[in-house]
Design an enzyme around this catalytic site. Structure first.
Site, PDB file in Angstrom:
ATOM      1  N   ASP A 179      11.569   3.619   4.590  1.00 15.27           N
ATOM      2  CA  ASP A 179      11.403   2.302   4.670  1.00 15.27           C
ATOM      3  C   ASP A 179      12.717   1.719   5.449  1.00 15.27           C
ATOM      4  OD1 ASP A 179       9.295   0.110   3.676  1.00 15.27           O
ATOM      5  OD2 ASP A 179      10.988  -0.706   4.526  1.00 15.27           O
ATOM      6  N   VAL A 203      10.823   3.537  11.787  1.00 12.56           N
ATOM      7  CA  VAL A 203       9.903   4.289  12.454  1.00 12.56           C
ATOM      8  C   VAL A 203       9.767   4.020  13.891  1.00 12.56           C
ATOM      9  CG1 VAL A 203       8.870   5.057  10.473  1.00 12.56           C
ATOM     10  CG2 VAL A 203       7.900   3.117  11.998  1.00 12.56           C
ATOM     11  N   ILE A 238       0.755  -1.122   0.088  1.00 13.94           N
ATOM     12  CA  ILE A 238       0.015  -0.085  -0.106  1.00 13.94           C
ATOM     13  C   ILE A 238       0.786   1.355  -0.041  1.00 13.94           C
ATOM     14  CG2 ILE A 238      -1.677   1.429   1.483  1.00 13.94           C
ATOM     15  CD1 ILE A 238      -2.704  -1.673   2.198  1.00 13.94           C
ATOM     16  N   SER A 252      -6.239  -0.495  10.425  1.00 13.32           N
ATOM     17  CA  SER A 252      -6.957  -1.635   9.552  1.00 13.32           C
ATOM     18  C   SER A 252      -8.362  -2.058  10.031  1.00 13.32           C
ATOM     19  CB  SER A 252      -6.027  -2.943  10.198  1.00 13.32           C
ATOM     20  OG  SER A 252      -6.494  -4.108   9.770  1.00 13.32           O
ATOM     21  N   TYR A 269      -1.996  -7.215  17.257  1.00 16.09           N
ATOM     22  CA  TYR A 269      -2.296  -6.352  15.661  1.00 16.09           C
ATOM     23  C   TYR A 269      -3.533  -5.668  15.758  1.00 16.09           C
ATOM     24  CZ  TYR A 269      -2.766  -5.439  10.835  1.00 16.09           C
ATOM     25  OH  TYR A 269      -2.920  -4.835   9.541  1.00 16.09           O
TER      26      TYR A 269
END
Length: 251
Positions: A34, A58, A15, A135, A148
């Site tokens: 990244d 990050v 994405i 999500s 998650y």
């Protein structure tokens, strides 16, 4: 659009990369960030001079503190931050030890917090925007997603907090919640039973594409969404509206 700059985390694939290509096509300058130093140059190969790559993690506060000045030194401004970087580490509650829990949280939640906080001064100058990628698992419970799903639910609340506190500076904050997306990774691990179960549970009767998610993100970055903030948009084919859980995932 030639002077507008977007920074996308987790941009080497999926994405994130689809969003970078979409924004580039719309005339943005794009910083792709990244931690995968091998994959990022491959992603950058055909993006052109309007894109630049930055290898940072990050989840590391020191890396984040170095990343923002690096991006600003290259582009001079920041108009949109897309917090897309994340890890998908699934497992039963009983088998999720604290190390797994922290591995998920430090990227999916801590990374969004750290990057957003570091970007605020630059976004104040441009009255820019934050787009956080959560999500569908943050909106509805499902099996194997204790870390998650919890991390993504927290990203949703963090987005609302950002909208409430940063609106006075002209900064918008919104959240996109992708549903099942037809990625190479998903198709490699989803059995036919799982694919069929998802299709049955999704009103549009199919998986989404990376490009479809990218289009929603690009809209929220754009001036077309200038009065949209604090919103949680499920780009999921209607999945969130149809109930909780898939029996095929419990087998």
């Amino acid at each position: 659009m030639a002077d507008k700059v977007a920074l996308i985390t987790g941009a080497a694939r999926g994405i994130g990369l689809a969003t970078a290509k979409t924004l580039l096509a719309e005339g943005w300058l794009v910083a792709l960030l990244d931690r995968d130093a091998d994959e990022l140059p491959k992603a950058m190969a055909d993006l052109g001079q309007a894109a630049s790559g930055f290898v940072y993690d990050v989840s590391d506060p020191d890396a984040v503190n170095a990343a923002l000045p690096d991006v600003l030194n290259r582009f001079g401004r920041l108009d949109a931050l897309v917090n897309n970087a994340g890890v998908a580490d699934f497992g039963p509650i009983a088998e999720t030890d604290f190390a797994r829990w922290r591995r998920v949280m430090e990227t999916n939640l801590d990374g969004v917090f750290l990057m957003s906080q570091a970007a605020i001064p630059a976004l104040k100058e441009t009255k820019g925007t934050l787009v956080n990628i959560a999500s569908i698992s943050g909106l509805r419970a499902s099996t194997l997603r204790v870390a998650y799903g919890t991390s993504k639910a927290a990203v949703i609340q963090l987005t609302k907090q950002q909208a409430a506190e940063l609106g006075e500076f002209g900064i918008r904050a919104n959240c996109v919640c992708p549903g099942p997306v037809r990625t190479k990774l998903a198709m490699a691990v989803h059995t036919q039973d799982i694919i069929d179960a998802y299709h049955d549970a999704i009103p549009l009767n199919r998986y989404g594409s990376e490009q479809e998610i990218a289009e929603v993100i690009a809209f929220l970055c754009s001036d077309k969404a200038s009065y949209v903030t604090g919103q949680v948009i499920a780009s999921d084919g209607g999945f969130e509206s149809t109930g909780v859980g898939l029996p095929a995932l419990r087998n």
